[in-house]
Design an enzyme around this catalytic site. Sequence first.
Site, short mmCIF file in Angstrom:
data_model
loop_
_atom_site.label_atom_id
_atom_site.label_comp_id
_atom_site.label_asym_id
_atom_site.label_seq_id
_atom_site.Cartn_x
_atom_site.Cartn_y
_atom_site.Cartn_z
N GLU A 231 -2.28 -2.62 5.55
CA GLU A 231 -2.40 -3.16 6.91
C GLU A 231 -1.06 -2.98 7.61
OE1 GLU A 231 -3.71 -7.49 8.50
OE2 GLU A 231 -1.82 -7.44 7.39
N ASP B 114 -1.33 -6.49 2.29
CA ASP B 114 -1.26 -7.33 3.47
C ASP B 114 0.10 -7.18 4.15
OD1 ASP B 114 -2.45 -9.70 5.00
OD2 ASP B 114 -0.53 -10.55 4.34
N ASP C 171 -17.18 -17.60 -4.71
CA ASP C 171 -16.33 -17.41 -5.88
C ASP C 171 -16.56 -16.03 -6.49
OD1 ASP C 171 -18.84 -17.85 -7.24
OD2 ASP C 171 -18.44 -20.01 -7.05
#
Length: 547
Positions: free
Chosen positions: A272, A203, A32
Site C-alpha cells: 500500500e 501496510d 475468525d
Amino acid sequence: MTEHLQNWWRGGVIYQVYPRSFFDSNGDGVGDLAGVLHKLDYIASLKVDAIWLSPFFTSPMKDFGYDVADYRDVDPLFGTLDDFDRLIAAAHERGLKILIDQVLNHSSDQHAWFKESRSSRDNPKADWYVWADAKPDGTVPNNWLSVFGGSAWTWDSRRKQYYLHNFLSSQPDLNFHCEAVQQQVLDDMEFWLQRGVDGFRLDAANFYFHDKQLRDNPPNTQVREGSIGVRVDNPYAYQCHVYDKTQPENIGFLRRLRALLERYPGSATVAEIGCDDSLKTMAAYTSGGDTLHMAYSFDLLTEQCSPAYIRHTVESIERELADGWSCWSMGNHDVVRVMSRWALDGRPDPARGRMLMALLLSLRGSVCLYQGEELGLTEAELRYEDLVDPYGINFWPEFKGRDGCRTPMPWVSEATHAGFTGSQPWLPVDDSHRSLSVAAQEVDPDSMLNTYRRFIDWRGRQPLLIEGDIRMLYDDEALLVFERRLGDQAWLCMFNMSSAERRYSLPVTVEPLVGVPGSLAEISAEGVRLPAHGFGYARIVGQACGS
C-alpha cells in the site's frame, strides 16, 4: 517450479478477507480464522488466485488489528496458530495462495518492545522507536501530523521525551534507522514464510523511514484527494509530506525484504502506497526486480471516477512504471464501498457494478477485490452510537470513518444477522445487504456474484488481459476506450460510465469478441452500441489502433 507458478502474482486476482467481518465460527460476534476456513470453498468458487488476510495477530484492537502486540502469534479473538496452519493447508489444497498483512511501520504500545523502549533512555531497545526531545518551550519536536488527527507526537513521562506515531497514539512508529529493528521484522516475516504463507500485503509501506533531522514539513498549497488520509476536512492534507515518510532509505530496506522472499520461490509482496506522488513512488518501489513485486495506491480509491481521471491515472503509472508492476483496487477496508462511492446521483446500480468489475479486471496489472464487492454491497449506514472506528469518531460527522465498509458479510438473507453470527455482531448488519446475500445470489444465474465468478474465470484464460500492454485511446464524459495488446493480438476494451446509452464509432476494423460474461454491447461494422453502464470487447483485425 515453473516460471508461471513463481510469477502467479503477475496479473493475479487477490481477494481481501477482513476476518472479523467475514464469518463467525464460534458465535462470539467476531469473525475468525476458522470462519475463513469454513467459507474457503466459497472463496475458491470465485476463481481468484490468492487471499489477502487482514491482520489477525495478537493486538489490543485499538485499530482492529493494525496495532500489533505480537508479530508471531494469533489473537485469541481470531483463533490459534493451529487454526492458521489448517487454513494454509486447506487453501493450498484448493490452489489458493495466502498473503498476510504486515504492519511494519508501527506496533501497538502494548508490544513488549515498546514497553522496554519507553522504560529508559539506555535500555537495549531504547532506539527501537522514534524518540525526540521537546523543544526548549516544551512543545512537540516538529510540525508532523497524524493521519488520524492532531500531532504525530505524544509525550511519554517515563522517558521525558516525545514518541512518533503517524497514526493513533497507541501505534508508536518503529525506528527503521535502527539495524536491529530491520533484522527483527525480517525475522518475524520469515517465521510466517516458514509456516507456508505465500507473501505479504505491506501496510503503509512508504512510512517506514523518517527524516533523521526531523525537519518540518512545508505547507501544501494544492490540497487534493488521493493520498492516504488526504481529505479536505483533515489537517493532514495541508502539509506536503516531504520528511515524515517516503524517504530514500526505504528502497534499501525493500531490497533486503525482496532478498528474503527470493529464498522462498513463488512468494510475493503487494504494498500500500499513500503519499503526495503515489504513482511515482509505486514505480520506484516495484522497478528493477529487486524491491517489491507489486504495489497499489489510493488513486482509484477516491471519489473521482470520470473516464478522464481513470485515463490520466493509468497513463501516469504506465509512464513511470518501466519494468515495475501495479496492482489495482477500487475498494478495501479503508474507503467507502465502490458501489456507493462511484454511484451516479447517489443511486447504486448493479449494471454499473458489473461495468466497474470489468474495467478493473481489464487494466494492466494485478487486482485486489475486497470482500462483498462480488455481491455489490453498498456502504452501510451506521448511527454515531454504532461507530467503533477511532478515525470516524474523531472526524464525525463530516467523515463517518471506515465502519460502513467493514460491516459483516451477508450469507443468508433470512437468518439472524444474515448468517454471519448467532450473537450480537461487532458491527450491525445493514438490512439493505440482506437481499444481496450469498445464498440469494447463488440461485440467480445473472446475479452480481455469478457474473463475477464467470468473468474472473474467463479473464484467467485470456493471456492478453493477464500479460498484455495497455494503451488509452479515447475518453469523453461517458466513454473510456483502451487497447490491450499481446504480440499480434489486440483488443478494444470499451466502457460506458454513464447512465445513458452511448455509441462509439470504431477507429479500426474489428470483430466482436463473443462469450464475454456480463457484456451487453452490440458491435457491428457501423460501430458499437453500449447500453447504460455497459461494456464490450472487440478483436482488432489487421492493424493497430491509431493514437
